[in-house]
Design a protein around this motif. Structure first.
Motif, PDB file in Angstrom:
ATOM      1  N   LEU A 171      88.786 -71.879  16.514  1.00 13.44           N
ATOM      2  CA  LEU A 171      89.452 -70.588  16.285  1.00 13.44           C
ATOM      3  C   LEU A 171      89.828 -70.059  17.669  1.00 13.44           C
ATOM      4  CD1 LEU A 171      89.983 -69.344  13.568  1.00 13.44           C
ATOM      5  CD2 LEU A 171      88.004 -67.862  13.856  1.00 13.44           C
ATOM      6  N   VAL A 172      91.107 -69.972  17.947  1.00 20.84           N
ATOM      7  CA  VAL A 172      91.585 -69.630  19.290  1.00 20.84           C
ATOM      8  C   VAL A 172      92.393 -68.345  19.223  1.00 20.84           C
ATOM      9  CG1 VAL A 172      93.104 -70.346  21.187  1.00 20.84           C
ATOM     10  CG2 VAL A 172      91.614 -72.028  20.071  1.00 20.84           C
ATOM     11  N   SER A 173      92.066 -67.388  20.111  1.00 22.01           N
ATOM     12  CA  SER A 173      92.818 -66.142  20.183  1.00 22.01           C
ATOM     13  C   SER A 173      93.768 -66.188  21.376  1.00 22.01           C
ATOM     14  CB  SER A 173      91.867 -64.945  20.330  1.00 22.01           C
ATOM     15  OG  SER A 173      92.601 -63.730  20.357  1.00 22.01           O
ATOM     16  N   LEU A 174      94.926 -65.585  21.197  1.00 22.53           N
ATOM     17  CA  LEU A 174      95.915 -65.473  22.279  1.00 22.53           C
ATOM     18  C   LEU A 174      96.233 -64.007  22.505  1.00 22.53           C
ATOM     19  CD1 LEU A 174      98.526 -68.223  21.240  1.00 22.53           C
ATOM     20  CD2 LEU A 174      96.535 -68.489  22.721  1.00 22.53           C
ATOM     21  N   GLY A 175      96.551 -63.662  23.768  1.00 24.31           N
ATOM     22  CA  GLY A 175      97.031 -62.317  24.101  1.00 24.31           C
ATOM     23  C   GLY A 175      98.408 -62.433  24.722  1.00 24.31           C
ATOM     24  N   PHE A 176      99.304 -61.517  24.378  1.00 21.46           N
ATOM     25  CA  PHE A 176     100.680 -61.586  24.862  1.00 21.46           C
ATOM     26  C   PHE A 176     101.016 -60.468  25.854  1.00 21.46           C
ATOM     27  CE2 PHE A 176     102.695 -64.952  22.372  1.00 21.46           C
ATOM     28  CZ  PHE A 176     101.690 -65.228  21.457  1.00 21.46           C
ATOM     29  N   ALA A 177      99.998 -59.685  26.230  1.00 22.40           N
ATOM     30  CA  ALA A 177     100.174 -58.598  27.201  1.00 22.40           C
ATOM     31  C   ALA A 177     101.317 -57.670  26.786  1.00 22.40           C
ATOM     32  CB  ALA A 177     100.297 -59.147  28.610  1.00 22.40           C
ATOM     33  N   LYS A 178     102.072 -57.166  27.807  1.00 20.87           N
ATOM     34  CA  LYS A 178     102.919 -56.021  27.488  1.00 20.87           C
ATOM     35  C   LYS A 178     104.367 -56.161  27.920  1.00 20.87           C
ATOM     36  CE  LYS A 178      98.964 -53.057  28.364  1.00 20.87           C
ATOM     37  NZ  LYS A 178      98.422 -51.810  28.879  1.00 20.87           N
ATOM     38  N   LYS A 179     104.717 -57.300  28.473  1.00 20.68           N
ATOM     39  CA  LYS A 179     106.072 -57.425  29.044  1.00 20.68           C
ATOM     40  C   LYS A 179     106.789 -58.635  28.476  1.00 20.68           C
ATOM     41  CE  LYS A 179     104.609 -55.344  33.447  1.00 20.68           C
ATOM     42  NZ  LYS A 179     104.307 -55.617  34.881  1.00 20.68           N
ATOM     43  N   ARG A 180     108.103 -58.598  28.549  1.00 20.66           N
ATOM     44  CA  ARG A 180     108.924 -59.710  28.060  1.00 20.66           C
ATOM     45  C   ARG A 180     108.504 -61.022  28.727  1.00 20.66           C
ATOM     46  NH1 ARG A 180     113.703 -60.636  25.603  1.00 20.66           N
ATOM     47  NH2 ARG A 180     114.042 -58.390  25.269  1.00 20.66           N
ATOM     48  N   GLU A 181     108.234 -60.964  30.056  1.00 21.36           N
ATOM     49  CA  GLU A 181     107.912 -62.223  30.748  1.00 21.36           C
ATOM     50  C   GLU A 181     106.556 -62.777  30.324  1.00 21.36           C
ATOM     51  OE1 GLU A 181     107.424 -58.923  33.939  1.00 21.36           O
ATOM     52  OE2 GLU A 181     108.850 -59.411  32.347  1.00 21.36           O
ATOM     53  N   THR A 182     105.617 -61.884  29.993  1.00 21.26           N
ATOM     54  CA  THR A 182     104.321 -62.418  29.543  1.00 21.26           C
ATOM     55  C   THR A 182     104.446 -62.962  28.132  1.00 21.26           C
ATOM     56  OG1 THR A 182     103.643 -60.189  28.815  1.00 21.26           O
ATOM     57  CG2 THR A 182     102.993 -60.887  31.041  1.00 21.26           C
ATOM     58  N   LEU A 183     105.260 -62.320  27.307  1.00 23.29           N
ATOM     59  CA  LEU A 183     105.523 -62.871  25.972  1.00 23.29           C
ATOM     60  C   LEU A 183     106.171 -64.245  26.097  1.00 23.29           C
ATOM     61  CD1 LEU A 183     106.802 -59.564  24.396  1.00 23.29           C
ATOM     62  CD2 LEU A 183     105.105 -61.004  23.265  1.00 23.29           C
ATOM     63  N   ASN A 184     107.169 -64.352  26.957  1.00 26.32           N
ATOM     64  CA  ASN A 184     107.868 -65.639  27.124  1.00 26.32           C
ATOM     65  C   ASN A 184     106.941 -66.709  27.684  1.00 26.32           C
ATOM     66  OD1 ASN A 184     110.219 -64.569  26.108  1.00 26.32           O
ATOM     67  ND2 ASN A 184     111.039 -64.020  28.131  1.00 26.32           N
ATOM     68  N   GLU A 185     105.989 -66.307  28.500  1.00 23.33           N
ATOM     69  CA  GLU A 185     105.018 -67.266  29.048  1.00 23.33           C
ATOM     70  C   GLU A 185     104.078 -67.795  27.971  1.00 23.33           C
ATOM     71  OE1 GLU A 185     104.762 -68.299  32.216  1.00 23.33           O
ATOM     72  OE2 GLU A 185     102.912 -69.468  31.935  1.00 23.33           O
ATOM     73  N   MET A 186     103.746 -66.933  27.015  1.00 26.91           N
ATOM     74  CA  MET A 186     102.740 -67.304  26.021  1.00 26.91           C
ATOM     75  C   MET A 186     103.318 -67.953  24.763  1.00 26.91           C
ATOM     76  SD  MET A 186      99.738 -66.828  27.197  1.00 26.91           S
ATOM     77  CE  MET A 186      98.871 -67.038  25.653  1.00 26.91           C
ATOM     78  N   LEU A 187     104.598 -67.727  24.466  1.00 24.21           N
ATOM     79  CA  LEU A 187     105.141 -68.278  23.217  1.00 24.21           C
ATOM     80  C   LEU A 187     105.049 -69.812  23.161  1.00 24.21           C
ATOM     81  CD1 LEU A 187     108.130 -65.863  22.499  1.00 24.21           C
ATOM     82  CD2 LEU A 187     106.095 -66.236  21.069  1.00 24.21           C
ATOM     83  N   PRO A 188     105.369 -70.540  24.261  1.00 18.47           N
ATOM     84  CA  PRO A 188     105.229 -71.999  24.210  1.00 18.47           C
ATOM     85  C   PRO A 188     103.785 -72.432  23.951  1.00 18.47           C
ATOM     86  CG  PRO A 188     106.561 -71.355  26.104  1.00 18.47           C
ATOM     87  CD  PRO A 188     105.969 -70.090  25.545  1.00 18.47           C
ATOM     88  N   GLN A 189     102.836 -71.643  24.522  1.00 18.13           N
ATOM     89  CA  GLN A 189     101.418 -71.986  24.297  1.00 18.13           C
ATOM     90  C   GLN A 189     101.079 -71.849  22.815  1.00 18.13           C
ATOM     91  OE1 GLN A 189     101.241 -73.168  26.935  1.00 18.13           O
ATOM     92  NE2 GLN A 189     100.843 -71.870  28.689  1.00 18.13           N
ATOM     93  N   PHE A 190     101.625 -70.761  22.203  1.00 17.14           N
ATOM     94  CA  PHE A 190     101.404 -70.577  20.762  1.00 17.14           C
ATOM     95  C   PHE A 190     101.950 -71.776  19.989  1.00 17.14           C
ATOM     96  CE2 PHE A 190     100.888 -68.257  16.836  1.00 17.14           C
ATOM     97  CZ  PHE A 190     101.922 -68.703  16.029  1.00 17.14           C
ATOM     98  N   ASN A 191     103.174 -72.177  20.304  1.00  7.80           N
ATOM     99  CA  ASN A 191     103.817 -73.273  19.562  1.00  7.80           C
ATOM    100  C   ASN A 191     103.048 -74.586  19.727  1.00  7.80           C
ATOM    101  OD1 ASN A 191     105.961 -71.815  18.426  1.00  7.80           O
ATOM    102  ND2 ASN A 191     107.085 -71.860  20.375  1.00  7.80           N
ATOM    103  N   HIS A 192     102.499 -74.802  20.922  1.00  7.17           N
ATOM    104  CA  HIS A 192     101.732 -76.043  21.147  1.00  7.17           C
ATOM    105  C   HIS A 192     100.406 -76.010  20.385  1.00  7.17           C
ATOM    106  CE1 HIS A 192     104.438 -77.687  24.094  1.00  7.17           C
ATOM    107  NE2 HIS A 192     104.280 -76.689  24.953  1.00  7.17           N
ATOM    108  N   LEU A 193      99.748 -74.848  20.428  1.00  4.92           N
ATOM    109  CA  LEU A 193      98.377 -74.790  19.903  1.00  4.92           C
ATOM    110  C   LEU A 193      98.313 -74.625  18.392  1.00  4.92           C
ATOM    111  CD1 LEU A 193      96.745 -72.575  22.671  1.00  4.92           C
ATOM    112  CD2 LEU A 193      95.926 -74.835  21.964  1.00  4.92           C
ATOM    113  N   VAL A 194      99.300 -73.952  17.805  1.00  6.18           N
ATOM    114  CA  VAL A 194      99.186 -73.526  16.400  1.00  6.18           C
ATOM    115  C   VAL A 194      98.982 -74.724  15.460  1.00  6.18           C
ATOM    116  CG1 VAL A 194     101.683 -73.503  15.909  1.00  6.18           C
ATOM    117  CG2 VAL A 194     100.137 -71.931  14.670  1.00  6.18           C
ATOM    118  N   HIS A 195      99.522 -75.892  15.816  1.00  7.30           N
ATOM    119  CA  HIS A 195      99.362 -77.067  14.951  1.00  7.30           C
ATOM    120  C   HIS A 195      98.130 -77.878  15.306  1.00  7.30           C
ATOM    121  CE1 HIS A 195     103.217 -76.241  13.142  1.00  7.30           C
ATOM    122  NE2 HIS A 195     103.809 -76.245  14.324  1.00  7.30           N
TER     123      HIS A 195
END
Ligand code: LIP
Length: 273
Positions: A171-195
């Motif tokens: 069970l893995v939690s992710l945080g996306f912080a508060k800015k567009r660049e932090t969201l963009n940094e984390m979205l690929p991690q989400f896509n890799h990990l979710v499966h």
């Protein structure tokens, strides 16, 4: 400065966290929370400021000489031997919307000599080590505590990270912080990990994610762009619960990238850090 007793600092931090948590609890349902500032991905409440003032009043009554690094204000010597690290309401957006998943985070950091670890300039937060920490969830009435070198506890009972070792059961939690660049940094991690993991959880309070890893409710927490006051107390509690707290400061304003984990799962997530 006279030495600060880490156990007395923890006791005072617990008292301060309870006071701030009580103030939060009184306003949980109220939809009339005064907003000081709102951006696309963040809200700052007038209650954040009131809670930090209440926390500082309690801490200063016992430790008047200790500096403060807080989300709602910084005071004292930035290179002090000791500093309080305060997030008066972690999970402010949850709290602002009436979601009871938020907490108070208070840590005591002590300055250490790290010149041998860094060839060039020392990142400001790397010059400190957290020696006491409390995270208090007033809605579940759960108080996580630790002093460096002693067992981490939840409401006084010892806690330990999970023993899970495979990503497929994690069970893995992710945080996306508060800015567009932090969201963009984390979205690929989400896509890799979710499966690859059992479930992803995005819960909006870093300090609670850290202590959930410490007590085995989560197996890892990954965020890019989180602030030191969000994770310092939870990081100590995690380490004293047998976990691993990997973190690097990425900008001078106390912003970090972090991977909090139970050990085995962290080894399988290093590529995403
Ligand atoms: C929050 C963190 C969360 C992060 C949010 C925000 P706050 O702290 O706990 O992990 O994703 O953007 O920074 O602002 O509620 O104290």
């Amino acid at each position: 400065m006279k030495p600060v007793s880490h156990s007395q600092a923890l006791a005072t931090s617990m008292e301060a966290a309870l006071a701030a948590g009580t103030l939060m609890g009184r306003h949980r349902i109220s939809s009339r929370k005064k907003v000081n500032e709102a951006t696309q991905h963040d809200i700052k409440l007038e209650l954040d400021v009131r809670c930090q003032k209440l926390i500082e009043k309690t801490l200063r009554s016992r430790f008047p000489q200790v500096a403060v690094l807080g989300e709602e204000g910084i005071s004292g010597d930035p290179n002090a031997e000791y500093r309080w690290v305060i997030d008066p309401i972690d999970g402010t957006v949850n709290f602002a919307y009436g979601i009871p998943h938020a907490c108070v985070s208070i840590a005591l950091d002590r300055r250490i000599d790290v010149t041998s670890k860094f060839r060039g300039a020392v990142p400001p937060d790397a010059a400190y080590q957290t020696v006491a920490g409390v995270v208090y969830d007033p809605f579940c009435q759960e108080m996580w505590t630790a002093v460096r070198g002693q067992a981490a506890r939840l409401n006084g009972r010892r806690i330990h990270v999970s023993q899970r070792s495979e990503l497929k059961e994690a069970l893995v939690s992710l945080g996306f912080a508060k800015k567009r660049e932090t969201l963009n940094e984390m979205l690929p991690q989400f896509n890799h990990l979710v499966h690859r993991v059992r479930k992803i959880r995005i819960m909006g309070a870093a300090a609670l994610a850290m202590v959930y890893v410490a007590c085995g409710r989560l197996d890892a927490y990954l965020e890019y762009g989180v602030r030191w006051w969000d994770v310092s107390a939870g990081g100590l509690i995690l380490e004293m619960a047998g976990g691993d707290f990997t973190h690097d400061q990425i900008s001078p304003d106390h912003t970090h990238r972090i991977l909090a984990n139970n050990g085995p799962i962290g080894k399988r997530m290093r590529r995403y850090y």
